[in-house]
Design a protein around this motif. Sequence first.
Motif, PDB file in Angstrom:
ATOM      1  N   THR A   3       0.866  -1.174   0.000  1.00  0.00           N
ATOM      2  CA  THR A   3       0.000   0.000   0.000  1.00  0.00           C
ATOM      3  C   THR A   3       0.902   1.224   0.000  1.00  0.00           C
ATOM      4  OG1 THR A   3      -1.730  -1.165   1.228  1.00  0.00           O
ATOM      5  CG2 THR A   3      -1.822   1.255   1.197  1.00  0.00           C
ATOM      6  N   LYS A  20      -3.054   0.146  -3.814  1.00  0.00           N
ATOM      7  CA  LYS A  20      -2.734  -1.132  -3.185  1.00  0.00           C
ATOM      8  C   LYS A  20      -2.428  -2.139  -4.276  1.00  0.00           C
ATOM      9  CE  LYS A  20      -4.356  -4.371   0.343  1.00  0.00           C
ATOM     10  NZ  LYS A  20      -5.436  -4.663   1.330  1.00  0.00           N
ATOM     11  N   ASP A  21      -1.215  -2.642  -4.275  1.00  0.00           N
ATOM     12  CA  ASP A  21      -0.755  -3.595  -5.288  1.00  0.00           C
ATOM     13  C   ASP A  21      -1.005  -3.076  -6.708  1.00  0.00           C
ATOM     14  OD1 ASP A  21       0.038  -5.325  -3.272  1.00  0.00           O
ATOM     15  OD2 ASP A  21      -1.892  -6.356  -3.244  1.00  0.00           O
TER      16      ASP A  21
END
Length: 226
Positions: A3, A20-21
Amino acid sequence: MATILHLETATTNCSVSIAKDGEMLVLKENNAANYSHSEQLHVFIKEALEEASLSFSDLDAVAISKGPGSYTGLRIGVSSAKGLCFSLDIPLISVPTLQSMAHQVDLKSGELVIPVLDARRMEVYSCVYNASYKEVRETRAEIIEEASFSEFVSDSKVYIIGSGAEKIRGVLEHPNFIFNESVVPSAKDMIQIALQKYQSNDFEDVAYFEPYYLKDFVFQQKKKKN
């Protein structure tokens, strides 16, 4: 799982995103001509975390747009990023401002993109990227002339984007040059670059990292009224 908080303050656009990712969760930004970064940046960070239902402790890294760009804007962004990394004990990632801008153009094979940021007079900060967004000519501060970028003109399109494109438009006349001065650096375009750097542990030394100014800061003193 990563994150990452992304901060973009190199130009007039004060921009914050969280991903996030590699998937963007939230974007907060405001492109104001008066450089309101000192008032808005921390507000945007707080609001972005709240909208993403996250806290500072959920962050794995902070990515900062490192320049070139506005001296004051870069100082504000880098100082904020370093402060967060120090307090949270998380890594700092730097993203070249012009490289993130390049990702705003969907390129076909053989095409090039040249992000240009307005400097002083006829000077711009520029870099040249290919269709894979790899650097084919290093970042420079340069004065634009009729022959500028002529070595990159071919049968394919060459996109010239950013705040410097407006004053270049009247100098470069080749039909394969395509100009778009409305493109501004944004935290949303930092996401994939920052993730790749995170995955390869390509981090900055928080204590010693400085923005990439490219040129020395020149203090403009106001003239005294008679």
